[in-house]
Design an enzyme around this catalytic site. Structure first.
Site, PDB file in Angstrom:
ATOM      1  N   LYS A  22      -5.725  -0.890  -3.837  1.00 29.05           N
ATOM      2  CA  LYS A  22      -4.958  -1.168  -2.530  1.00 29.05           C
ATOM      3  C   LYS A  22      -5.774  -0.788  -1.136  1.00 29.05           C
ATOM      4  O   LYS A  22      -5.781  -1.321  -0.292  1.00 29.05           O
ATOM      5  CB  LYS A  22      -3.493  -0.407  -2.548  1.00 29.05           C
ATOM      6  CG  LYS A  22      -2.935  -0.322  -1.122  1.00 29.05           C
ATOM      7  CD  LYS A  22      -1.791   0.472  -1.374  1.00 29.05           C
ATOM      8  CE  LYS A  22      -1.731   1.996  -1.059  1.00 29.05           C
ATOM      9  NZ  LYS A  22      -1.851   2.624   0.186  1.00 29.05           N
ATOM     10  N   ASN A  23      -6.323   0.610  -1.473  1.00 32.57           N
ATOM     11  CA  ASN A  23      -6.928   0.931  -0.262  1.00 32.57           C
ATOM     12  C   ASN A  23      -8.303   0.541  -0.021  1.00 32.57           C
ATOM     13  O   ASN A  23      -8.944   0.994   1.219  1.00 32.57           O
ATOM     14  CB  ASN A  23      -7.289   2.479  -0.405  1.00 32.57           C
ATOM     15  CG  ASN A  23      -5.497   3.234  -0.390  1.00 32.57           C
ATOM     16  OD1 ASN A  23      -4.910   2.528   0.153  1.00 32.57           O
ATOM     17  ND2 ASN A  23      -5.630   4.600  -0.392  1.00 32.57           N
ATOM     18  N   CYS A 116       4.239  10.596   9.349  1.00 33.08           N
ATOM     19  CA  CYS A 116       4.681   9.864   8.318  1.00 33.08           C
ATOM     20  C   CYS A 116       5.347  10.875   7.261  1.00 33.08           C
ATOM     21  O   CYS A 116       5.140  12.191   7.653  1.00 33.08           O
ATOM     22  CB  CYS A 116       4.240   9.065   7.228  1.00 33.08           C
ATOM     23  SG  CYS A 116       2.747   9.690   6.325  1.00 33.08           S
ATOM     24  N   ARG A 121      -0.167  12.362  11.091  1.00 32.30           N
ATOM     25  CA  ARG A 121      -1.272  11.647  10.609  1.00 32.30           C
ATOM     26  C   ARG A 121      -1.797  11.275  12.045  1.00 32.30           C
ATOM     27  O   ARG A 121      -1.736  10.053  12.562  1.00 32.30           O
ATOM     28  CB  ARG A 121      -0.973  10.505   9.991  1.00 32.30           C
ATOM     29  CG  ARG A 121      -0.318  11.401   8.469  1.00 32.30           C
ATOM     30  CD  ARG A 121      -0.061  10.217   7.401  1.00 32.30           C
ATOM     31  NE  ARG A 121      -1.421   9.568   6.950  1.00 32.30           N
ATOM     32  CZ  ARG A 121      -1.204   8.607   6.074  1.00 32.30           C
ATOM     33  NH1 ARG A 121      -0.190   8.057   5.683  1.00 32.30           N
ATOM     34  NH2 ARG A 121      -2.317   7.894   5.644  1.00 32.30           N
ATOM     35  N   ASP A 307      -4.410  11.606  -3.361  1.00 25.79           N
ATOM     36  CA  ASP A 307      -3.481  10.531  -3.528  1.00 25.79           C
ATOM     37  C   ASP A 307      -3.127  10.991  -5.165  1.00 25.79           C
ATOM     38  O   ASP A 307      -2.331  10.083  -5.855  1.00 25.79           O
ATOM     39  CB  ASP A 307      -4.205   9.305  -3.525  1.00 25.79           C
ATOM     40  CG  ASP A 307      -3.955   8.944  -2.089  1.00 25.79           C
ATOM     41  OD1 ASP A 307      -3.388   9.649  -1.205  1.00 25.79           O
ATOM     42  OD2 ASP A 307      -4.853   7.927  -1.648  1.00 25.79           O
ATOM     43  N   ARG A 399       5.031  -0.178  -3.064  1.00 22.96           N
ATOM     44  CA  ARG A 399       3.734  -0.264  -1.876  1.00 22.96           C
ATOM     45  C   ARG A 399       2.344  -0.435  -2.664  1.00 22.96           C
ATOM     46  O   ARG A 399       1.618  -1.102  -1.996  1.00 22.96           O
ATOM     47  CB  ARG A 399       4.041   0.957  -0.923  1.00 22.96           C
ATOM     48  CG  ARG A 399       5.140   0.692  -0.007  1.00 22.96           C
ATOM     49  CD  ARG A 399       5.127   1.558   1.327  1.00 22.96           C
ATOM     50  NE  ARG A 399       3.683   2.011   1.398  1.00 22.96           N
ATOM     51  CZ  ARG A 399       3.216   3.020   1.472  1.00 22.96           C
ATOM     52  NH1 ARG A 399       4.019   4.177   1.354  1.00 22.96           N
ATOM     53  NH2 ARG A 399       1.854   3.362   1.756  1.00 22.96           N
TER      54      ARG A 399
HETATM   55  N1  EPU Z   1      -7.058  12.905  10.570  1.00 17.74           N
HETATM   56  C1  EPU Z   1      -7.396  13.574  11.604  1.00 17.74           C
HETATM   57  N2  EPU Z   1      -7.520  12.564  12.608  1.00 17.74           N
HETATM   58  C2  EPU Z   1      -7.853  10.967  12.537  1.00 17.74           C
HETATM   59  C3  EPU Z   1      -7.448  10.622  11.217  1.00 17.74           C
HETATM   60  C4  EPU Z   1      -7.075  11.557  10.230  1.00 17.74           C
HETATM   61  O1  EPU Z   1      -7.114  14.551  11.678  1.00 17.74           O
HETATM   62  O2  EPU Z   1      -7.849  10.374  13.553  1.00 17.74           O
HETATM   63  C5  EPU Z   1      -6.842  13.744   9.321  1.00 17.74           C
HETATM   64  C6  EPU Z   1      -5.455  13.465   8.547  1.00 17.74           C
HETATM   65  O3  EPU Z   1      -4.306  14.001   9.200  1.00 17.74           O
HETATM   66  C7  EPU Z   1      -5.718  13.958   7.183  1.00 17.74           C
HETATM   67  C8  EPU Z   1      -7.272  13.750   7.204  1.00 17.74           C
HETATM   68  O4  EPU Z   1      -7.793  13.698   8.564  1.00 17.74           O
HETATM   69  O5  EPU Z   1      -5.435  15.405   7.357  1.00 17.74           O
HETATM   70  C9  EPU Z   1      -7.778  12.630   6.056  1.00 17.74           C
HETATM   71  O6  EPU Z   1      -6.841  11.544   6.692  1.00 17.74           O
HETATM   72  P1  EPU Z   1      -7.679  10.017   6.542  1.00 17.74           P
HETATM   73  O7  EPU Z   1      -7.711   9.570   7.794  1.00 17.74           O
HETATM   74  O8  EPU Z   1      -8.943  10.025   5.645  1.00 17.74           O
HETATM   75  O9  EPU Z   1      -6.462   9.345   5.838  1.00 17.74           O
HETATM   76  P2  EPU Z   1      -6.123   7.646   5.940  1.00 17.74           P
HETATM   77  O10 EPU Z   1      -7.607   6.933   6.206  1.00 17.74           O
HETATM   78  O11 EPU Z   1      -5.169   7.414   6.923  1.00 17.74           O
HETATM   79  C10 EPU Z   1      -6.402   6.947   3.511  1.00 17.74           C
HETATM   80  C11 EPU Z   1      -5.621   6.500   2.674  1.00 17.74           C
HETATM   81  C12 EPU Z   1      -4.725   7.605   2.062  1.00 17.74           C
HETATM   82  C13 EPU Z   1      -5.079   8.595   1.506  1.00 17.74           C
HETATM   83  C14 EPU Z   1      -6.298   9.275   2.709  1.00 17.74           C
HETATM   84  C15 EPU Z   1      -6.989  10.565   2.147  1.00 17.74           C
HETATM   85  C16 EPU Z   1      -5.598   4.055   2.999  1.00 17.74           C
HETATM   86  C17 EPU Z   1      -5.054   2.746   3.334  1.00 17.74           C
HETATM   87  N3  EPU Z   1      -5.161   5.224   3.005  1.00 17.74           N
HETATM   88  O12 EPU Z   1      -5.660   7.012   4.587  1.00 17.74           O
HETATM   89  O13 EPU Z   1      -3.718   6.749   1.135  1.00 17.74           O
HETATM   90  O14 EPU Z   1      -4.156   9.450   1.121  1.00 17.74           O
HETATM   91  O15 EPU Z   1      -6.978   8.391   2.982  1.00 17.74           O
HETATM   92  O16 EPU Z   1      -7.771   9.823   1.158  1.00 17.74           O
HETATM   93  O17 EPU Z   1      -6.780   3.898   2.619  1.00 17.74           O
HETATM   94  C18 EPU Z   1      -2.014   6.226  -0.261  1.00 17.74           C
HETATM   95  O18 EPU Z   1      -2.544   5.240  -0.868  1.00 17.74           O
HETATM   96  O19 EPU Z   1      -1.000   6.922  -0.863  1.00 17.74           O
HETATM   97  C19 EPU Z   1      -2.361   6.994   0.841  1.00 17.74           C
HETATM   98  C20 EPU Z   1      -1.731   7.812   1.572  1.00 17.74           C
END
Ligand code: EPU
Length: 431
Positions: A22-23, A116, A121, A307, A399
């Site tokens: 998915k990701n 969320c 986030r 995850d 999802r």
């Molecule tokens: N963060 C910041 N600032 C930002 C973005 C992120 O501080 O601008 C922080 C977040 O709050 C968190 C950390 O950085 O503490 C990591 O977040 P990240 O941005 O890596 O998460 P994401 O890219 O939004 C993806 C996956 C998530 C998974 C995370 C971490 C996708 C679509 N989603 O989210 O997947 O938990 O990376 O590995 O790729 C899931 O599949 O259930 C899921 C939540």
């Protein structure tokens, strides 16, 4: 709304195949927007989140054809530049259309995804990244509005308080492909999904080096072409199936996996006492009745994935001791604890660590899914609990897990999907 009804106590046995990630699929579908030409993406899982991404693409005016795990995207001349609130509010990952639309059209308007259920986030790193490439960014009426005549290359450090960010890295990498000059992303996310995205972009004609390391270099090009790509296997689905097999004292072979993406998970399951044999793209796992307690800290890749935290916690409920599970990516991602405790688990939260005291058995109960991975943990707990478990609000699990009950049924689990009387799922953000 639907629920799962599970009768616990069956040992899982047999062979099961993993679906596409998915990701990976979500940012790769967004990346198709960088070209005028059609792209064809294969091994795309049939999931609610993927359908949401398709709706976002169609809403932009893009033609999308789908069937049999293949999605063909025809982006020629798409005219809209907006990802609306009604779609973004159901899937946080929608933010990854920001970089591609901006780079291709010079303007993008994407609803701010907000927080969320798994915690706040922020998107500061996404904004920092595209600003570094020369975009003007403002927040208007709940939308991120980004504008730039032509983006330029830059060096940008993308580390936040919790380390690297997967989708900020994806967004900046995608936007940088069409800039003038070279972009260097420092503290880039190293997740396999970032490598998969970079591989797709390279097939489109992008020039990228260093994907899979904390420093990624992107040399901007004038245009990108359509491409064909096959999505990598889902490492979190693989890990979830591994844990389900282990806790039920099962014997399962998982086919079509990429074991090299699961180093930390396999290591921890072995430490807990599971027997795991890796052979090419197959993983054979044999569980045991009781496990050794294991401490786990979630970290960005190649650390233990956040995850997989909830699912691993479900397994640690059945050890002969105490495990400490520390969340370093989303310090508030513990909504599953109270539901696991309803099933007889003994878990206490101390800051961003869960102290899990093993119990002799879990007992089936009605529980409520609250986010994607938490729902998977409740299903795992239901598979091993004594008696009947009802997991409600399973739209969360839909999802991110393709045909989960069919896969578990094929391994001998007693699980069925039923309609439930609950109405109106509240809006949820995640992914
Ligand atoms: N963060 C910041 N600032 C930002 C973005 C992120 O501080 O601008 C922080 C977040 O709050 C968190 C950390 O950085 O503490 C990591 O977040 P990240 O941005 O890596 O998460 P994401 O890219 O939004 C993806 C996956 C998530 C998974 C995370 C971490 C996708 C679509 N989603 O989210 O997947 O938990 O990376 O590995 O790729 C899931 O599949 O259930 C899921 C939540």
């Amino acid at each position: 709304m639907e629920k799962f009804v599970i009768k616990g106590g069956r040992r899982l046995r047999g062979t099961v195949s993993v679906s596409g990630a998915k990701n990976s699929a979500l940012p790769i579908l967004a990346a198709t927007l960088l070209s005028e030409e059609p792209s064809e993406i294969k091994n795309v899982p049939n999931l609610r989140d993927v359908n949401t991404m398709v709706k976002i693409l169609r809403n932009l005016g893009v033609r999308v054809l789908m069937g049999n795990g293949i999605i063909r995207v025809e982006p020629r001349g798409y005219s809209q530049c907006e990802a609306p609130y009604k779609l973004v509010s159901t899937m946080r990952a929608s933010i990854c259309v920001l970089g591609p639309i901006l780079a291709k059209k010079g303007f993008a308007k994407v609803s701010h995804p907000g927080g969320c259920i798994i915690g706040p986030r922020p998107i500061d790193l996404h904004i920092k990244g595209i600003k570094a490439l020369g975009a003007g960014v403002s927040i208007e009426g709940g939308y991120i509005c980004a504008k730039a005549k032509r983006l330029h290359g830059a060096t940008v450090y993308l580390g936040g308080a919790f380390g690297s960010s997967v989708l900020a890295t994806a967004n900046v990498m995608m936007a940088a492909t069409l800039t003038q000059g070279t972009t260097i992303i420092e503290n880039a996310a190293c997740e396999p999904e970032i490598c998969d995205l970079a591989d797709f972009l390279v097939k489109m004609g992008a020039k990228i080096k260093g994907q899979g390391t904390p420093v990624i270099e992107i040399y901007g090009v004038k245009r990108l072409f359509g491409a064909e790509h096959t999505i990598i296997p889902d490492r979190i689905e693989t890990g979830t199936l591994l844990v389900a097999a282990v806790v039920t004292n099962g014997e399962v072979e998982i086919k079509g996996a990429k074991p090299e993406h699961l180093g930390a998970v396999i290591d921890k399951l072995r430490e807990a006492g599971a027997k795991i044999i890796v052979n090419g793209n197959k993983i054979k796992v044999t569980g045991r009745k009781r496990f050794k307690p294991v401490n786990v800290t979630t970290l960005p890749y190649p650390g233990f994935p956040t995850d997989m935290q909830a699912q691993f916690m479900a397994a640690m409920c059945l050890t002969d001791g105490i495990s400490v599970i520390t969340e370093k990516v989303y310090p508030e991602r513990f909504i599953h604890i109270s539901e696991l405790n309803r099933m007889g688990a003994q878990i206490m939260l101390e800051g961003s660590s869960a102290i899990v005291r093993g119990v002799p058995r879990l007992s089936g109960a009605p529980v409520m899914a609250s986010d994607l991975r938490a729902s998977a943990a409740l299903v795992i707990a239901g598979l091993v609990a004594k008696g009947r478990t009802e997991v409600s609000r399973i739209y969360h699990i839909d999802r991110g897990y393709e045909k989960i009950e069919e896969k578990l049924l094929s391994l001998g689990a007693e699980i069925r999907r039923e309609r439930s009387n609950e109405v109106h799922p509240p809006q949820n953000l995640g992914g």
